[in-house]
Design a protein around this motif. Structure first.
Motif, mmCIF file in Angstrom:
data_model
loop_
_atom_site.group_PDB
_atom_site.id
_atom_site.type_symbol
_atom_site.label_atom_id
_atom_site.label_comp_id
_atom_site.label_asym_id
_atom_site.label_seq_id
_atom_site.Cartn_x
_atom_site.Cartn_y
_atom_site.Cartn_z
ATOM 1 N N GLY A 1 -63.896 -45.234 72.103
ATOM 2 C CA GLY A 1 -64.897 -44.180 71.890
ATOM 3 C C GLY A 1 -66.220 -44.754 71.416
ATOM 4 N N HIS A 2 -67.253 -43.919 71.505
ATOM 5 C CA HIS A 2 -68.585 -44.344 71.058
ATOM 6 C C HIS A 2 -69.402 -43.125 70.635
ATOM 7 N N PRO A 3 -69.592 -42.951 69.319
ATOM 8 C CA PRO A 3 -70.477 -41.863 68.881
ATOM 9 C C PRO A 3 -71.929 -42.247 69.148
ATOM 10 N N ILE A 4 -72.661 -41.367 69.824
ATOM 11 C CA ILE A 4 -74.071 -41.680 70.137
ATOM 12 C C ILE A 4 -74.901 -41.178 68.959
ATOM 13 N N ALA A 5 -74.689 -41.823 67.843
ATOM 14 C CA ALA A 5 -75.370 -41.424 66.604
ATOM 15 C C ALA A 5 -75.461 -42.649 65.721
ATOM 16 N N GLY A 6 -76.591 -42.825 65.093
ATOM 17 C CA GLY A 6 -76.726 -43.980 64.206
ATOM 18 C C GLY A 6 -78.105 -44.013 63.592
ATOM 19 N N THR A 7 -78.333 -45.006 62.783
ATOM 20 C CA THR A 7 -79.664 -45.240 62.237
ATOM 21 C C THR A 7 -79.889 -46.745 62.283
ATOM 22 N N GLU A 8 -81.037 -47.200 61.840
ATOM 23 C CA GLU A 8 -81.299 -48.646 61.837
ATOM 24 C C GLU A 8 -80.735 -49.300 60.588
ATOM 25 N N ALA B 1 -80.057 -42.542 68.435
ATOM 26 C CA ALA B 1 -78.840 -42.547 69.243
ATOM 27 C C ALA B 1 -78.559 -43.953 69.716
ATOM 28 N N ASP B 2 -77.666 -44.636 69.028
ATOM 29 C CA ASP B 2 -77.341 -46.003 69.403
ATOM 30 C C ASP B 2 -76.000 -46.048 70.089
ATOM 31 N N SER C 1 -83.040 -52.786 63.551
ATOM 32 C CA SER C 1 -81.586 -52.570 63.629
ATOM 33 C C SER C 1 -80.831 -53.873 63.366
ATOM 34 N N ASP C 2 -79.556 -53.688 63.023
ATOM 35 C CA ASP C 2 -78.733 -54.810 62.555
ATOM 36 C C ASP C 2 -78.633 -55.960 63.582
ATOM 37 N N PRO C 3 -79.045 -57.174 63.216
ATOM 38 C CA PRO C 3 -79.028 -58.293 64.169
ATOM 39 C C PRO C 3 -77.638 -58.641 64.700
ATOM 40 N N GLY D 1 -69.034 -49.966 57.340
ATOM 41 C CA GLY D 1 -70.494 -49.972 57.293
ATOM 42 C C GLY D 1 -71.036 -48.583 57.562
ATOM 43 N N LEU D 2 -72.182 -48.505 58.196
ATOM 44 C CA LEU D 2 -72.815 -47.204 58.481
ATOM 45 C C LEU D 2 -71.846 -46.221 59.143
ATOM 46 N N ILE D 3 -71.172 -46.678 60.212
ATOM 47 C CA ILE D 3 -70.334 -45.746 60.977
ATOM 48 C C ILE D 3 -69.019 -45.457 60.241
ATOM 49 N N GLY D 4 -68.350 -46.504 59.733
ATOM 50 C CA GLY D 4 -67.094 -46.285 59.015
ATOM 51 C C GLY D 4 -67.306 -45.384 57.803
ATOM 52 N N SER D 5 -68.353 -45.642 57.047
ATOM 53 C CA SER D 5 -68.646 -44.841 55.859
ATOM 54 C C SER D 5 -68.945 -43.387 56.244
ATOM 55 N N LEU E 1 -61.541 -48.683 64.714
ATOM 56 C CA LEU E 1 -62.218 -49.970 64.529
ATOM 57 C C LEU E 1 -63.721 -49.702 64.425
ATOM 58 N N CYS E 2 -64.301 -50.049 63.278
ATOM 59 C CA CYS E 2 -65.730 -49.783 63.041
ATOM 60 C C CYS E 2 -66.452 -51.087 62.735
ATOM 61 N N VAL E 3 -66.145 -52.120 63.502
ATOM 62 C CA VAL E 3 -66.741 -53.453 63.291
ATOM 63 C C VAL E 3 -67.659 -53.754 64.477
ATOM 64 N N PRO E 4 -68.531 -54.763 64.366
ATOM 65 C CA PRO E 4 -69.362 -55.141 65.521
ATOM 66 C C PRO E 4 -68.474 -55.447 66.729
ATOM 67 N N VAL E 5 -68.945 -55.135 67.948
ATOM 68 C CA VAL E 5 -68.055 -55.240 69.107
ATOM 69 C C VAL E 5 -67.492 -56.652 69.311
ATOM 70 N N GLY E 6 -68.240 -57.663 68.901
ATOM 71 C CA GLY E 6 -67.750 -59.030 69.057
ATOM 72 C C GLY E 6 -66.584 -59.369 68.136
ATOM 73 N N ALA E 7 -66.311 -58.504 67.151
ATOM 74 C CA ALA E 7 -65.225 -58.774 66.195
ATOM 75 C C ALA E 7 -63.941 -58.034 66.562
ATOM 76 N N ASN E 8 -64.007 -57.174 67.588
ATOM 77 C CA ASN E 8 -62.855 -56.313 67.903
ATOM 78 C C ASN E 8 -61.600 -57.079 68.294
ATOM 79 N N ASP F 1 -62.071 -46.845 68.705
ATOM 80 C CA ASP F 1 -63.147 -47.649 68.123
ATOM 81 C C ASP F 1 -64.444 -46.863 68.264
ATOM 82 N N VAL F 2 -65.528 -47.448 67.748
ATOM 83 C CA VAL F 2 -66.831 -46.764 67.805
ATOM 84 C C VAL F 2 -67.886 -47.667 68.442
ATOM 85 N N GLY F 3 -67.431 -48.739 69.061
ATOM 86 C CA GLY F 3 -68.335 -49.780 69.557
ATOM 87 C C GLY F 3 -69.336 -49.289 70.595
#
Ligand code: NAP
Length: 314
Positions: A124-131, A313-314, A233-235, A16-20, A73-80, A99-101
């Protein structure tokens, strides 16, 4: 920052956004020799292929991680957890698994037990994102001048940690390291609470009966619209963040509610000094954020700087 590739094969689980964005950043900067992409749905996988994000594509995450020396791992944290169980038998000895969760304690609890001996697990967690979300939302400069927080275990392999740090630095990020529980507390106040407040205020406006929806939209430039960006932002992502950082979020919400009550009291009793002092203090925080290079020093949040996507910064 340029140099030789750091990894032979990077597997991105979730595109998704982060993996891409990671695929594009790694490709543009020559950080890896090969990119293997895996995602849950055929439609997203096909889109990733159309965008040319990887060198190979698979719906089977275990196939993607086969032979990879870097797995992200670039999936929602509940899927890890489910993903970790799936890929564990296929992970290569010596590989770095990260991971990037947006939450870190939960990822350690849910992924950690499935990591085989000899695989270096460094959350890990990149403090970068968009909605926005999905592979089309990604762009190669997302991580530039943004922080990436790594939460390594105490007995982490130092060479692996340095290598992962170098990867994020070459994506354009500054790297910080901290304890996972502390990360979750910090992010609860700087990210999770602001999103909850935004979801709440937009929900309240939507429920109002005395002010019409068309009035809310028509006059939104007076402040409301700044909340709507966060509230868009993504539900799935945000449901998972709330459920996986429960304690820290509840702690910050309690503090927030107390402070909101104090504000309510100041308004009720006409305590202008209290209001003025608070608004002066908060204004200086905005100045500090600009000085730290985490936002633009332009009126209206730099909305008119059309050449740069607005980055949160998400
Ligand atoms: P996204 O754009 O919605 O992409 C999510 C990816 O995960 C998609 O490839 C999706 O697959 C896959 N996925 C979704 N649910 C899944 C499940 N149950 N099992 C397996 N795969 C699943 O999300 P994102 O914004 O890139 O976020 C990814 C991670 O980055 C999250 O953990 C989030 O907390 C973290 N993060 C996000 C931001 C941000 O601003 N968005 C910032 C920093 C960190 P399909 O499309 O094939 O279903």
């Amino acid at each position: 920052m340029t140099g030789a590739p750091l990894f032979e094969r990077m597997a991105l689980i979730g595109i998704g956004l982060i993996g891409s964005s990671l695929a594009q950043a790694a490709r543009e900067r020559g950080l890896v020799k090969e990119i293997a992409v895996s995602t849950r749905s055929p439609a997203t996988l096909q889109r990733a292929e159309e965008l040319g994000l990887g060198d190979s594509y698979s719906l089977d995450a275990a196939v993607a991680v086969d032979g990879a020396d870097l797995v992200i791992l670039c999936v929602p944290v509940g899927a890890n957890e489910a993903v970790a169980k799936w890929i564990a038998p296929a992970l290569k000895k010596g590989a770095i698994l990260t991971d990037v969760g947006s939450t870190k304690g939960s990822v350690i609890d849910q992924v950690g037990p499935h990591v085989p001996q000899g695989v270096h697990f460094i959350p890990g967690h990149p403090i970068a994102g968009t909605e926005q979300s999905g592979p089309d939302a990604g762009f190669s400069t997302l991580f530039e001048q943004r922080w990436c927080i790594l939460t390594p275990p105490e007995d982490v392999d130092q060479a692996a940690l340095e290598k992962l740090t170098a990867f994020w630095r070459r994506c354009g990020s500054d790297v910080d390291r901290m304890d996972a529980r502390h990360h979750d507390l910090v992010l609860a106040i700087v990210s999770h609470l602001p999103h909850l407040i935004a979801y709440n205020i937009v929900g309240t406006a939507d429920d109002l009966e005395t002010v019409t929806k068309s009035e809310v939209i028509k006059y939104s430039a007076s402040g409301f619209r700044d909340f709507t960006r966060l509230a868009a932002s993504d539900p799935t992502m945000w449901r998972d963040v709330c459920l996986n950082n429960k304690d820290a979020i509840l702690e910050m919400l309690a503090r927030f509610s107390e402070d909101l009550s104090a504000l309510q009291r100041a308004i009720r009793w006409g305590d202008g000094d209290m209001l003025f002092d608070l608004f002066t203090r908060t204004r200086s925080i905005r100045r500090s954020i600009i000085e730290a290079g985490q936002d633009m020093d332009e009126p209206d949040f730099g909305r008119h700087a059309k050449d740069k996507p607005f980055i949160s910064a998400d």
